[in-house]
Design an enzyme around this catalytic site. Structure first.
Site, short mmCIF file in Angstrom:
data_model
loop_
_atom_site.label_atom_id
_atom_site.label_comp_id
_atom_site.label_asym_id
_atom_site.label_seq_id
_atom_site.Cartn_x
_atom_site.Cartn_y
_atom_site.Cartn_z
N LYS A 13 0.84 -1.21 0.00
CA LYS A 13 0.00 0.00 0.00
C LYS A 13 0.87 1.26 0.00
O LYS A 13 0.64 2.19 -0.77
CB LYS A 13 -0.93 0.02 1.24
CG LYS A 13 -1.83 -1.20 1.34
CD LYS A 13 -2.73 -1.15 2.56
CE LYS A 13 -2.02 -1.27 3.88
NZ LYS A 13 -1.36 -2.57 4.12
N ARG A 88 -9.97 0.39 8.17
CA ARG A 88 -9.43 -0.94 8.46
C ARG A 88 -10.44 -1.80 9.19
O ARG A 88 -10.16 -2.97 9.48
CB ARG A 88 -8.24 -0.75 9.37
CG ARG A 88 -6.97 -1.37 8.88
CD ARG A 88 -5.93 -0.96 9.86
NE ARG A 88 -4.70 -1.63 9.73
CZ ARG A 88 -3.64 -1.12 9.11
NH1 ARG A 88 -3.71 0.05 8.52
NH2 ARG A 88 -2.53 -1.78 9.10
N ARG A 127 11.67 -5.73 4.79
CA ARG A 127 11.42 -4.29 4.61
C ARG A 127 12.30 -3.47 5.55
O ARG A 127 12.57 -3.85 6.68
CB ARG A 127 9.96 -3.95 4.90
CG ARG A 127 9.75 -2.42 4.89
CD ARG A 127 8.33 -2.03 4.98
NE ARG A 127 7.65 -2.63 6.09
CZ ARG A 127 6.34 -2.59 6.27
NH1 ARG A 127 5.59 -1.98 5.38
NH2 ARG A 127 5.79 -3.16 7.30
N ARG A 160 11.05 -1.68 11.36
CA ARG A 160 10.00 -1.16 12.25
C ARG A 160 9.83 -2.02 13.50
O ARG A 160 10.12 -3.21 13.48
CB ARG A 160 8.66 -1.11 11.50
CG ARG A 160 8.49 0.14 10.69
CD ARG A 160 7.29 0.18 9.77
NE ARG A 160 6.09 -0.57 10.16
CZ ARG A 160 5.00 -0.61 9.41
NH1 ARG A 160 4.95 0.05 8.26
NH2 ARG A 160 3.95 -1.29 9.78
N ARG A 171 -0.57 -9.26 13.15
CA ARG A 171 -1.13 -8.30 12.19
C ARG A 171 -1.86 -9.01 11.06
O ARG A 171 -2.90 -8.54 10.59
CB ARG A 171 -0.03 -7.40 11.64
CG ARG A 171 0.38 -6.31 12.62
CD ARG A 171 1.73 -5.71 12.32
NE ARG A 171 1.81 -5.12 11.01
CZ ARG A 171 2.94 -4.99 10.31
NH1 ARG A 171 4.07 -5.43 10.82
NH2 ARG A 171 2.93 -4.42 9.14
P1 AP5 Z 1 4.89 -1.64 1.85
O1 AP5 Z 1 4.60 -0.75 0.69
O2 AP5 Z 1 5.62 -1.06 3.02
O3 AP5 Z 1 3.56 -2.41 2.35
P2 AP5 Z 1 2.28 -1.88 3.12
O4 AP5 Z 1 1.11 -2.58 2.52
O5 AP5 Z 1 2.27 -0.40 3.16
O6 AP5 Z 1 2.58 -2.55 4.55
P3 AP5 Z 1 2.45 -1.99 6.02
O7 AP5 Z 1 3.14 -3.03 6.89
O8 AP5 Z 1 2.94 -0.60 6.14
O9 AP5 Z 1 0.97 -2.07 6.23
P4 AP5 Z 1 0.26 -2.23 7.58
O10 AP5 Z 1 -1.11 -2.12 7.08
O11 AP5 Z 1 0.55 -3.42 8.38
O12 AP5 Z 1 0.93 -1.08 8.47
P5 AP5 Z 1 0.45 0.38 8.82
O13 AP5 Z 1 1.65 1.23 8.83
O14 AP5 Z 1 -0.70 0.79 7.99
O15 AP5 Z 1 5.71 -2.90 1.26
C1 AP5 Z 1 6.21 -3.90 2.13
C2 AP5 Z 1 7.62 -4.34 1.64
O16 AP5 Z 1 7.51 -4.99 0.40
C3 AP5 Z 1 8.62 -3.18 1.42
O17 AP5 Z 1 9.91 -3.60 1.78
C4 AP5 Z 1 8.55 -2.93 -0.08
O18 AP5 Z 1 9.79 -2.39 -0.59
C5 AP5 Z 1 8.28 -4.33 -0.59
N1 AP5 Z 1 7.47 -4.32 -1.81
C6 AP5 Z 1 6.30 -3.66 -2.00
N2 AP5 Z 1 5.82 -3.91 -3.22
C7 AP5 Z 1 6.72 -4.77 -3.81
C8 AP5 Z 1 6.80 -5.43 -5.07
N3 AP5 Z 1 5.86 -5.24 -6.01
N4 AP5 Z 1 7.83 -6.24 -5.32
C9 AP5 Z 1 8.80 -6.45 -4.41
N5 AP5 Z 1 8.81 -5.86 -3.19
C10 AP5 Z 1 7.77 -5.04 -2.90
O19 AP5 Z 1 -0.12 0.17 10.30
C11 AP5 Z 1 0.73 -0.13 11.39
C12 AP5 Z 1 -0.10 -0.25 12.68
O20 AP5 Z 1 -0.77 1.01 12.95
C13 AP5 Z 1 -1.24 -1.27 12.64
O21 AP5 Z 1 -0.81 -2.57 12.97
C14 AP5 Z 1 -2.20 -0.67 13.70
O22 AP5 Z 1 -1.76 -0.95 15.01
C15 AP5 Z 1 -2.07 0.83 13.48
N6 AP5 Z 1 -3.08 1.35 12.52
C16 AP5 Z 1 -2.79 1.95 11.32
N7 AP5 Z 1 -3.93 2.32 10.69
C17 AP5 Z 1 -4.96 1.94 11.52
C18 AP5 Z 1 -6.37 2.03 11.41
N8 AP5 Z 1 -6.96 2.58 10.31
N9 AP5 Z 1 -7.11 1.53 12.41
C19 AP5 Z 1 -6.54 0.98 13.51
N10 AP5 Z 1 -5.21 0.86 13.68
C20 AP5 Z 1 -4.42 1.34 12.69
#
Ligand code: AP5
Length: 214
Positions: A13, A88, A127, A160, A171
């Site tokens: 994402k 979410r 990552r 992270r 997660r």
């Molecule tokens: P990346 O682009 O970082 O993936 P992502 O989908 O953004 O993953 P996140 O882990 O950031 O999502 P998340 O939903 O768990 O975390 P968030 O920060 O939102 O890509 C991942 C890796 O793959 C990278 O190394 C990238 O380089 C690689 N990659 C990507 N595409 C690729 C490709 N095509 N080919 C090869 N490699 C590739 O949330 C964190 C925490 O915050 C949650 O657990 C929760 O506690 C809280 N939180 C956040 N939002 C909410 C909400 N709305 N409600 C409640 N709690 C929330």
């Protein structure tokens, strides 16, 4: 563009959102980044969110809606936004729908990034993220030019806190229980774009085609 980016942790994402912002200046709004910044600054929000995040659990809906209710009113959202990691849960999706109706804003679509679980696990353990600007790297597919140093801002590139094996597994479970039902929610709304997200370039190409952007 006004899009929701939906997908499991590690589905890409953040990577796709950053590629899309370069196209037309739409802003990336990542609730994860907002929460991590609050934790780093030690604000009340950060103190409340920290425990949930490090355990891999979701932060309560009321806190998230408080953040997003204000964020979507800011000026930079006028030219478009990419919601990364929000909504979410079904209550967040319902509250967002109500808010957008009140603001008279229509979404273009909801992008569902589909990636197999084994690929996700591999991506999350490899990552790395810049502590300062949030740039995303991968030690296998996209490492920084100098190990541990951000190409964009020179900041420290780190793993992270929620990337322990235990937190990643939690997660993914939380995603399946609480976030995956949003696929059905947006399908019913006729807004879902289901995309194979193994290649981020292909995801961006499909989104551009759907939006009619050359
Ligand atoms: P990346 O682009 O970082 O993936 P992502 O989908 O953004 O993953 P996140 O882990 O950031 O999502 P998340 O939903 O768990 O975390 P968030 O920060 O939102 O890509 C991942 C890796 O793959 C990278 O190394 C990238 O380089 C690689 N990659 C990507 N595409 C690729 C490709 N095509 N080919 C090869 N490699 C590739 O949330 C964190 C925490 O915050 C949650 O657990 C929760 O506690 C809280 N939180 C956040 N939002 C909410 C909400 N709305 N409600 C409640 N709690 C929330």
């Amino acid at each position: 563009m006004r899009l929701i980016l939906l997908g499991a942790p590690g589905a890409g994402k953040g990577t796709v959102a950053k590629m899309l912002t370069a196209i037309d200046g739409s802003v990336q709004i990542s609730t994860g980044d907002i929460l991590r910044a609050a934790v780093k600054e030690g604000t009340d929000l950060g103190k409340e969110a920290q425990g949930y995040m490090s355990r891999g659990e979701l932060v309560p809906d009321a806190l998230i809606m408080g953040i997003m209710g204000e964020r979507l009113l800011e000026d930079d959202c006028q030219s478009g936004f990419l919601l990364d990691g929000f909504p979410r849960t079904i209550p967040q999706a319902e509250a967002l729908k109500e808010l957008l109706t009140k603001l008279n804003i229509e979404l273009d679509g909801v992008v569902n990034l589909n990636v197999p679980r084994d690929v996700i696990l591999d991506r999350l353990t490899t990552r790395r993220t810049c502590e300062d600007c949030g740039a995303i790297y991968n030690v296998k597919s996209n490492p920084p030019k100098v190990e541990g140093v951000c190409d964009k801002c020179g900041g420290k590139v780190v793993q992270r806190d929620d990337e322990t094996e235990e937190a990643i597994s939690k997660r993914l479970d939380v995603f399946n229980e609480q976030t995956a039902p949003l696929v059905g929610f947006y399908e019913k709304e006729g807004m879902l774009w289901d995309i194979n997200a193994t290649s981020s370039d292909e995801v961006v190409a499909v989104i551009k085609e759907k939006l009619g952007i050359a």
